[in-house]
Write a protein that holds these residues in place. Structure first.
Motif, PDB file in Angstrom:
ATOM      1  N   PRO A   1      -8.106   3.965 -19.115  1.00 27.66           N
ATOM      2  CA  PRO A   1      -9.548   4.049 -18.767  1.00 27.66           C
ATOM      3  C   PRO A   1      -9.808   3.626 -17.325  1.00 27.66           C
ATOM      4  CG  PRO A   1      -9.269   3.108 -20.961  1.00 27.66           C
ATOM      5  CD  PRO A   1      -7.885   3.235 -20.411  1.00 27.66           C
ATOM      6  N   GLY A   2      -9.136   2.578 -16.848  1.00 29.04           N
ATOM      7  CA  GLY A   2      -9.351   2.141 -15.462  1.00 29.04           C
ATOM      8  C   GLY A   2      -8.917   3.191 -14.460  1.00 29.04           C
ATOM      9  N   THR A   3      -7.778   3.840 -14.762  1.00 34.15           N
ATOM     10  CA  THR A   3      -7.295   4.895 -13.849  1.00 34.15           C
ATOM     11  C   THR A   3      -8.272   6.053 -13.818  1.00 34.15           C
ATOM     12  OG1 THR A   3      -5.019   4.256 -14.343  1.00 34.15           O
ATOM     13  CG2 THR A   3      -5.374   6.418 -13.328  1.00 34.15           C
ATOM     14  N   GLN A   4      -8.748   6.445 -15.017  1.00 37.12           N
ATOM     15  CA  GLN A   4      -9.722   7.542 -15.058  1.00 37.12           C
ATOM     16  C   GLN A   4     -11.004   7.185 -14.294  1.00 37.12           C
ATOM     17  OE1 GLN A   4     -10.336   9.277 -18.986  1.00 37.12           O
ATOM     18  NE2 GLN A   4      -8.371   8.396 -19.719  1.00 37.12           N
ATOM     19  N   ALA A   5     -11.481   5.961 -14.439  1.00 33.33           N
ATOM     20  CA  ALA A   5     -12.694   5.544 -13.720  1.00 33.33           C
ATOM     21  C   ALA A   5     -12.466   5.575 -12.214  1.00 33.33           C
ATOM     22  CB  ALA A   5     -13.101   4.133 -14.172  1.00 33.33           C
ATOM     23  N   GLY A   6     -11.276   5.134 -11.766  1.00 34.04           N
ATOM     24  CA  GLY A   6     -10.979   5.172 -10.328  1.00 34.04           C
ATOM     25  C   GLY A   6     -10.961   6.587  -9.789  1.00 34.04           C
ATOM     26  N   LEU A   7     -10.352   7.522 -10.583  1.00 38.99           N
ATOM     27  CA  LEU A   7     -10.336   8.923 -10.141  1.00 38.99           C
ATOM     28  C   LEU A   7     -11.744   9.498 -10.059  1.00 38.99           C
ATOM     29  CD1 LEU A   7      -7.252  10.248 -12.158  1.00 38.99           C
ATOM     30  CD2 LEU A   7      -7.385   9.804  -9.698  1.00 38.99           C
ATOM     31  N   LEU A   8     -12.579   9.181 -11.053  1.00 42.86           N
ATOM     32  CA  LEU A   8     -13.953   9.689 -11.032  1.00 42.86           C
ATOM     33  C   LEU A   8     -14.749   9.131  -9.841  1.00 42.86           C
ATOM     34  CD1 LEU A   8     -14.872   9.581 -14.840  1.00 42.86           C
ATOM     35  CD2 LEU A   8     -14.433  11.596 -13.434  1.00 42.86           C
ATOM     36  N   VAL A   9     -14.617   7.820  -9.601  1.00 46.54           N
ATOM     37  CA  VAL A   9     -15.343   7.226  -8.482  1.00 46.54           C
ATOM     38  C   VAL A   9     -14.862   7.818  -7.157  1.00 46.54           C
ATOM     39  CG1 VAL A   9     -15.748   5.085  -7.194  1.00 46.54           C
ATOM     40  CG2 VAL A   9     -15.883   5.098  -9.704  1.00 46.54           C
ATOM     41  N   GLY A  10     -13.555   7.976  -6.990  1.00 39.90           N
ATOM     42  CA  GLY A  10     -13.030   8.563  -5.753  1.00 39.90           C
ATOM     43  C   GLY A  10     -13.514   9.995  -5.552  1.00 39.90           C
ATOM     44  N   GLY A  11     -13.525  10.785  -6.654  1.00 38.08           N
ATOM     45  CA  GLY A  11     -14.029  12.164  -6.527  1.00 38.08           C
ATOM     46  C   GLY A  11     -15.506  12.200  -6.177  1.00 38.08           C
ATOM     47  N   ALA A  12     -16.296  11.293  -6.778  1.00 41.95           N
ATOM     48  CA  ALA A  12     -17.730  11.264  -6.474  1.00 41.95           C
ATOM     49  C   ALA A  12     -17.964  10.888  -5.016  1.00 41.95           C
ATOM     50  CB  ALA A  12     -18.437  10.269  -7.402  1.00 41.95           C
ATOM     51  N   VAL A  13     -17.183   9.895  -4.533  1.00 41.18           N
ATOM     52  CA  VAL A  13     -17.324   9.500  -3.128  1.00 41.18           C
ATOM     53  C   VAL A  13     -16.963  10.656  -2.205  1.00 41.18           C
ATOM     54  CG1 VAL A  13     -16.410   7.984  -1.317  1.00 41.18           C
ATOM     55  CG2 VAL A  13     -16.995   7.045  -3.570  1.00 41.18           C
TER      56      VAL A  13
END
Length: 443
Positions: free
Chosen positions: A37-49
């Motif tokens: 879950p943490g990895t997925q959240a990091g990928l989502l935040v990076g893509g949004a940025v």
């Protein structure tokens, strides 16, 4: 406490982003990659940025393009409006000058007619004086003749009394009396003819006075009309001259010495209008002098406008870059050093144009400037075009205002594709922005 908070966050992420496994199958076997879950959240935040950054940068580029396009449109509309206004003022000036010439021609024709009438009046007055002199001579002769007649009658009466018995003497006296009567009749006839001529001369003089009064009224009306024409012409001259003066003020150039240089080589034609000298009974001669002075003043203003336009066409007031560009650096101190010009950035190969007519004094490489063009203009002005990608002129070549002389590049000491543009006079660098801004009122 921190452990509980971490556990809550992990539980929340597992609820929203459950653990995923990515299976990779190959000939050697099957493997999987665990996406926590943490990895997925990091990928989502990076893509949004990344997406947000792209949107912001794209918006900046779009806003910059819209602002540049709007500025160019406003500049083009302002230039077209000024050209229309300048053409209208020039047409109105020419029309007013034509009206002034026609009015002066009609006025001078009327003055000629008045002069002819005055000559006729003077001739009639001279004739009247001659007739009056003749009448006085005739009257003196008549009085003398009447006295002689009376004396002759008295002598005749005495002679008749004395010579009642002398028929021959009586006949002589009768003959003298008849001669005196004939002389008197001739004198009376001459007086009547002279009186008739005098009456005719007086009638002609009265008619001449009436005609002169009519011509004076017409001249007054014409003078009033000339005043209106002169006023409109003077206003038109001032309206045409004010924008040209404002150009030199905005450019920071003192035009007194420049105008003197142009006036020495000015090839215009014409000259002052000499005042007419006529004989009139009123103040027409003074009026003519005033009109002549105003006409000479208008001619001087027209010459001044022509001189200002010659100077304006010789100054570097045009823009060196046409089309889409961006001004990246202005005139003045920059990074502890003096920046002697302005920089305009655009695509490589953008056409560079001469800002005024002149002679190319340098067309080649110069340290720091890269590929450089120097153009010498009248009145001690020089323009420089640096960091060019290509030079299209040669030394000694005459160029016209607006002629393409090179292409934009990044040669020499440059951090990107741009044009470094300078204006110098007597070796002193001047701010090109003031000249370009003033040029919008001319070109």
């Amino acid at each position: 406490m921190r452990q509980r908070l971490s556990d809550r966050i992990s539980a929340r992420l597992e609820g929203m982003l459950p653990e995923q496994r990515l299976y990779l199958k190959s000939d050697e076997g099957t493997r999987f990659v665990r996406l926590r879950p943490g990895t997925q959240a990091g990928l989502l935040v990076g893509g949004a940025v990344l997406v947000g950054w792209s949107v912001v940068v794209t918006a900046f580029f779009i806003i910059d393009g819209i602002a540049a396009g709007s500025g160019r449109d406003q500049a083009a509309r302002a230039q077209i409006a000024y050209e229309h206004r300048l053409e209208a003022l020039s047409g109105e000036r020419d029309a007013r000058a034509t009206e002034a010439e026609q009015a002066l021609s009609r006025f001078y024709t009327a003055l000629d007619e008045v002069s002819e009438m005055q000559e006729a009046l003077l001739a009639s007055e001279q004739r009247v004086r001659e007739l009056e002199t003749g009448i006085e001579v005739i009257q003196r002769t008549l009085r003398r003749t009447v006295g002689e007649r009376d004396a002759a009658r008295e002598e005749t009466r005495v002679a008749l009394a004395r010579l009642e018995d002398a028929p021959e003497a009586a006949a002589n006296a009768q003959a003298r009396r008849e001669d005196a009567e004939e002389t008197l009749n001739a004198i009376i006839t001459a007086l009547e003819s002279t009186a008739q001529e005098r009456d005719k001369a007086l009638v002609f003089a009265e008619a001449a006075d009436a005609e002169i009064e009519r011509m004076e009224v017409a001249a007054a009306l014409m003078a009033e009309r000339n005043d209106r024409i002169f006023s409109r012409l003077e206003q038109a001259m001032e309206t045409s001259l004010t924008p040209l003066r404002r150009v030199f003020e905005r450019a920071g150039v003192s035009t007194d010495s420049i105008i003197d240089q142009v006036r020495q080589g000015y090839a215009g034609t014409g000259g002052p209008i000499e005042p007419l000298v006529v004989s009139t009974r009123g103040d027409a001669s003074a009026r003519i002098d005033r009109d002549t002075a105003r006409a000479n003043s208008l001619l001087d203003q027209m010459e001044e406008i022509d001189l200002h336009r010659i100077v304006a066409e010789s100054l570097p007031l045009d823009h060196p870059v046409r089309g889409s560009y961006k001004r990246t650096s202005g005139f003045g101190p920059r990074w502890g050093r003096m920046h002697s010009g302005v920089d305009f950035a655009a695509a490589r190969g953008t056409p560079i144009h001469a800002t005024a007519a002149g002679t190319v004094t340098h067309a080649g490489w110069q340290s720091g400037y890269g590929k450089l063009i120097k153009i010498r203009h009248p009145f001690g002005f020089e323009t420089r075009y640096a960091h060019l990608n290509r030079i299209r002129v040669a030394e000694g070549q005459r160029v016209s205002r607006g002629e393409r002389i090179g292409d934009m590049g990044t040669t020499g000491r440059s951090t990107g594709v741009h044009l470094h543009y300078e204006i110098r006079r007597g070796g002193t660098a001047l701010d090109p922005a003031t000249f370009i801004s003033a040029g919008r009122d001319v070109f």
